[in-house]
Design a protein around this motif. Structure first.
Motif, PDB file in Angstrom:
ATOM      1  N   UNK A 199      18.768-100.973 -26.429  1.00  0.00           N
ATOM      2  CA  UNK A 199      18.409-100.031 -27.520  1.00  0.00           C
ATOM      3  C   UNK A 199      18.727-100.583 -28.912  1.00  0.00           C
ATOM      4  N   UNK A 200      19.487-101.683 -28.979  1.00  0.00           N
ATOM      5  CA  UNK A 200      19.918-102.181 -30.285  1.00  0.00           C
ATOM      6  C   UNK A 200      18.919-103.131 -30.923  1.00  0.00           C
ATOM      7  N   UNK A 201      17.877-103.495 -30.212  1.00  0.00           N
ATOM      8  CA  UNK A 201      16.860-104.373 -30.794  1.00  0.00           C
ATOM      9  C   UNK A 201      15.503-103.712 -30.705  1.00  0.00           C
ATOM     10  N   UNK A 202      14.598-104.201 -31.545  1.00  0.00           N
ATOM     11  CA  UNK A 202      13.257-103.657 -31.488  1.00  0.00           C
ATOM     12  C   UNK A 202      12.659-103.901 -30.110  1.00  0.00           C
ATOM     13  N   UNK A 203      11.871-102.968 -29.657  1.00  0.00           N
ATOM     14  CA  UNK A 203      11.372-102.992 -28.293  1.00  0.00           C
ATOM     15  C   UNK A 203      10.665-104.266 -27.900  1.00  0.00           C
ATOM     16  N   UNK A 204       9.794-104.765 -28.791  1.00  0.00           N
ATOM     17  CA  UNK A 204       9.035-105.954 -28.398  1.00  0.00           C
ATOM     18  C   UNK A 204       9.905-107.205 -28.320  1.00  0.00           C
ATOM     19  N   UNK A 205      10.979-107.239 -29.145  1.00  0.00           N
ATOM     20  CA  UNK A 205      11.869-108.419 -29.100  1.00  0.00           C
ATOM     21  C   UNK A 205      12.641-108.445 -27.799  1.00  0.00           C
ATOM     22  N   UNK A 206      13.223-107.329 -27.421  1.00  0.00           N
ATOM     23  CA  UNK A 206      13.978-107.265 -26.181  1.00  0.00           C
ATOM     24  C   UNK A 206      13.104-107.560 -24.977  1.00  0.00           C
ATOM     25  N   UNK A 207      11.891-106.969 -24.977  1.00  0.00           N
ATOM     26  CA  UNK A 207      10.970-107.199 -23.855  1.00  0.00           C
ATOM     27  C   UNK A 207      10.560-108.672 -23.799  1.00  0.00           C
ATOM     28  N   UNK A 208      10.331-109.285 -24.976  1.00  0.00           N
ATOM     29  CA  UNK A 208       9.945-110.701 -25.014  1.00  0.00           C
ATOM     30  C   UNK A 208      11.043-111.597 -24.426  1.00  0.00           C
ATOM     31  N   UNK A 209      12.295-111.282 -24.813  1.00  0.00           N
ATOM     32  CA  UNK A 209      13.404-112.081 -24.287  1.00  0.00           C
ATOM     33  C   UNK A 209      13.536-111.876 -22.777  1.00  0.00           C
ATOM     34  N   UNK A 210      13.313-110.636 -22.329  1.00  0.00           N
ATOM     35  CA  UNK A 210      13.382-110.358 -20.901  1.00  0.00           C
ATOM     36  C   UNK A 210      12.313-111.132 -20.137  1.00  0.00           C
ATOM     37  N   UNK A 211      11.091-111.139 -20.695  1.00  0.00           N
ATOM     38  CA  UNK A 211       9.993-111.872 -20.055  1.00  0.00           C
ATOM     39  C   UNK A 211      10.304-113.373 -20.017  1.00  0.00           C
ATOM     40  N   UNK A 212      10.834-113.897 -21.141  1.00  0.00           N
ATOM     41  CA  UNK A 212      11.179-115.321 -21.183  1.00  0.00           C
ATOM     42  C   UNK A 212      12.248-115.658 -20.147  1.00  0.00           C
ATOM     43  N   UNK A 213      13.223-114.729 -20.000  1.00  0.00           N
ATOM     44  CA  UNK A 213      14.286-114.959 -19.013  1.00  0.00           C
ATOM     45  C   UNK A 213      13.728-114.952 -17.605  1.00  0.00           C
ATOM     46  N   UNK A 214      12.836-113.964 -17.337  1.00  0.00           N
ATOM     47  CA  UNK A 214      12.240-113.897 -16.014  1.00  0.00           C
ATOM     48  C   UNK A 214      11.352-115.116 -15.735  1.00  0.00           C
ATOM     49  N   UNK A 215      10.676-115.619 -16.774  1.00  0.00           N
ATOM     50  CA  UNK A 215       9.852-116.825 -16.616  1.00  0.00           C
ATOM     51  C   UNK A 215      10.731-118.064 -16.399  1.00  0.00           C
ATOM     52  N   UNK A 216      11.901-118.035 -17.028  1.00  0.00           N
ATOM     53  CA  UNK A 216      12.833-119.162 -16.889  1.00  0.00           C
ATOM     54  C   UNK A 216      13.301-119.317 -15.441  1.00  0.00           C
ATOM     55  N   UNK A 217      13.435-118.165 -14.747  1.00  0.00           N
ATOM     56  CA  UNK A 217      13.941-118.213 -13.361  1.00  0.00           C
ATOM     57  C   UNK A 217      13.014-118.993 -12.429  1.00  0.00           C
ATOM     58  N   UNK A 218      11.699-118.692 -12.355  1.00  0.00           N
ATOM     59  CA  UNK A 218      10.838-119.502 -11.470  1.00  0.00           C
ATOM     60  C   UNK A 218      10.713-120.957 -11.909  1.00  0.00           C
TER      61      UNK A 218
END
Length: 591
Positions: free
Chosen positions: A158-177
């Protein structure tokens, strides 16, 4: 400290992986703990020390325990390799969970601190892939409890803008595979590397086995040659002694001619046996180098004069091109042996033309060159000709061409003297061999010349110790022909008994006697009774171990067959007699 067992060749890919984990996890806990300490510092002012301190202590306990257990796993032979790998996977999962707990502090951190925590966990995840050689279960066991929850926290932060947090989450999930794919590639490379090393170990074992077999064959050859040489030398030695005794008796012309030819044949046979002895001495390391400064030109002139008759008998000439003096410092006797062998080969294998002996100085080096117009050596054979008993164009083993040891001796002597050896040869085009050594300043020296001795010692008593009856009788006949008194004994005990009856002036003893008895023991025991009595060992044994033993004993050694003149000279030297001194030995003591 890493166990020495970790360096031994692994028998399976699983064991190799366990050893890799044990080696790479020795220092790994230190930077990881520092990273976890940074996270604890972020929440130190926001939580009670009991919370972050307990977590940090748990992290340290897991890191140390994991490191110690991983170091032990390769040695736990009582567990299957599959079970030990499962333990390693569980330790990685436990490590991941302990680091993943730090995500509970995530809501308390600033955006910058959250980014640092994310980089730390992603970095450790990458390192876990590398340290495990990409082994998938271990990599996933760490990534799952760390990166997966971290991606969810960024997606719902909740402390960051929605698209930034989601982008970092997507990048993290992409980093895993991506990490999973890299892990698969790394493990495949690890498997290939293991197979290559496994094949290399197998090849090394084969090479070592072949080397062991070659060394065993070489030792067997040495033992065979030593045994054969000893067995051959015994009767030849006896024959030489009887021949020497015969030559000293009054004979008619026909008998003297027969005795002369017998002596020539014995000398030729002794020369061939001495070649075997030279090889044994060089291999045993008992050949001493006596470096002296001498004029190489004089040596060349002496060799030309020596080999001219042999060359002329084949219609050849020996040309000498030595315009200048060239002083070198090396062992003159051994260098002359090298040159003599090379000249002998040059004359032996040249049918038409000449043999040239040249000496020149170039760039501070003296170069002694021996060139011939003979049949030459094919390029494919230029290494093999230096092997023992190898001869070109001698399938019938013509005795006049020697045993094939000349160049083998040359190679060993060249290495011993550190003389530069160069050879150029082509089939049908002759051979050119050069010996190169540094030029040195001449030194003034005076050589004392001693004439050959012709001895007759009517008062000299010799104790001959030999367990071969024929050899003892032959020695007795030869020495008595010199008017020398002879005592015979067949071993140490009999020799000591003879000494108690009559005091000898010199002991001539066979090296190898009956059973465990030997000539060195005889001399040592005799010198307890007669300190300093001259002694000469006479041996037909050419085994390197025996040669070293004789060298260490410091007793003069003659090798069978001993020619009459050689024995006479050795006795003269040992007893201090010369050509001009018919020494009267002190009156013997009868005990």
């Amino acid at each position: 400290m890493v166990s020495p067992l970790l360096n031994a060749p692994a028998t399976s890919i699983k064991l190799e992986l366990l050893r890799l984990l044990a080696r790479q996890d020795v220092l790994g806990p230190i930077p990881v703990f520092i990273s976890m300490g940074i996270i604890a510092a972020f929440v130190a002012g926001k939580l009670s020390p009991w919370y972050w301190g307990a977590w940090l202590a748990w992290v340290a306990l897991v890191l140390v325990g994991r490191s110690l257990l991983l170091a032990r796993l390769p040695e736990m032979d009582y567990l299957s390799e599959k079970l030990r790998l499962r333990i390693a996977v569980m330790l990685s999962a436990l490590n991941g969970v302990s680091h993943g707990i730090s995500l509970l502090f995530f809501p308390l951190l600033t955006d910058m601190q959250q980014a640092v925590v994310s980089m730390i966990l992603m970095g450790i995840s990458s390192i876990s892939v590398v340290t495990a050689a990409g082994y998938m279960p271990i990599s996933i066991a760490y990534i799952a409890p760390t990166l997966m929850p971290m991606a969810l926290l960024w997606a719902f932060n909740p402390n960051v803008e929605g698209w930034i947090g989601v982008s970092i989450a997507v990048m993290t999930l992409f980093f895993c595979p991506v990490m999973v794919v890299l892990a698969g590639s790394s493990f495949k490379m690890f498997q290939e590397s293991f197979e290559i090393r496994k094949r290399q170990v197998a090849l090394n074992l084969q090479l070592q086995e072949a080397l062991d077999q070659a060394e065993a064959a070489s030792r067997a050859k040495t033992r065979f040659l030593a045994s054969a040489s000893h067995d051959l030398r015994q009767p030849i030695h006896a024959l030489s002694l009887f021949c020497g005794a015969l030559a000293k008796r009054p004979l008619d012309d026909a008998s003297r001619e027969i005795a002369k030819h017998m002596d020539i044949s014995l000398q030729a046979l002794a020369s061939q046996l001495d070649s075997l002895l030279d090889i044994s001495k060089l291999d045993a390391g008992v050949v001493q180098v006596n470096d002296q400064v001498f004029n190489l030109r004089l040596l060349a002139e002496r060799l030309q004069e020596e080999f001219m008759p042999a060359a002329r008998s084949k219609g050849l000439s020996v040309w000498l091109d030595c315009p200048v003096d060239a002083h070198v410092k090396t062992d003159e006797v051994l260098l002359e042996r090298i040159a003599r062998n090379l000249l002998s080969n040059a004359i032996k294998y040249t049918e038409i033309g000449k043999v040239e002996l040249a000496l020149e100085i170039e760039a501070g080096n003296a170069i002694l060159t021996i060139a011939d117009t003979g049949r030459g050596i094919p390029e494919a054979e230029q290494v093999r000709v230096f092997e023992e008993f190898y001869q070109l164009d001698n399938p019938e083993r013509d005795r006049s061409k020697g045993l094939g040891l000349g160049l083998a001796i040359v190679r060993r002597l060249v290495d011993l003297l550190t003389v530069q050896f160069d050879m150029e040869s082509t089939a049908g085009g002759g051979t050119v061999i050069s010996l190169t050594m540094p030029v040195v300043e001449p030194v003034s020296c005076r050589k004392s010349e001693q004439a050959a001795a012709t001895l007759s010692w009517e008062h000299l008593c010799a104790l001959v110790v030999d367990d071969e009856v024929e050899v003892g009788l032959g020695m007795k006949a030869l020495l008595e022909s010199m008017h020398c008194r002879v005592l015979l004994a067949d071993g140490t005990e009999a020799a000591l008994a003879a000494i108690n009856r009559v005091r000898p002036d010199i002991i001539l003893v066979d090296f190898r006697l009956r059973g465990t008895d030997n000539g060195i023991t005889t001399v040592r025991e005799a010198r307890k009774v007669l300190p300093g009595i001259p002694a000469i060992l006479i041996s037909g044994d050419t085994a390197p171990d025996r040669l070293r033993e004789a060298e260490e004993a410091g007793i003069e050694l003659l090798h069978k067959p001993v020619l009459a003149g050689e024995l006479e000279q050795a006795i003269a030297h040992a007893c201090g007699l010369t050509e001009h001194e018919n020494r009267v030995v002190a009156k013997r003591e009868h005990k």
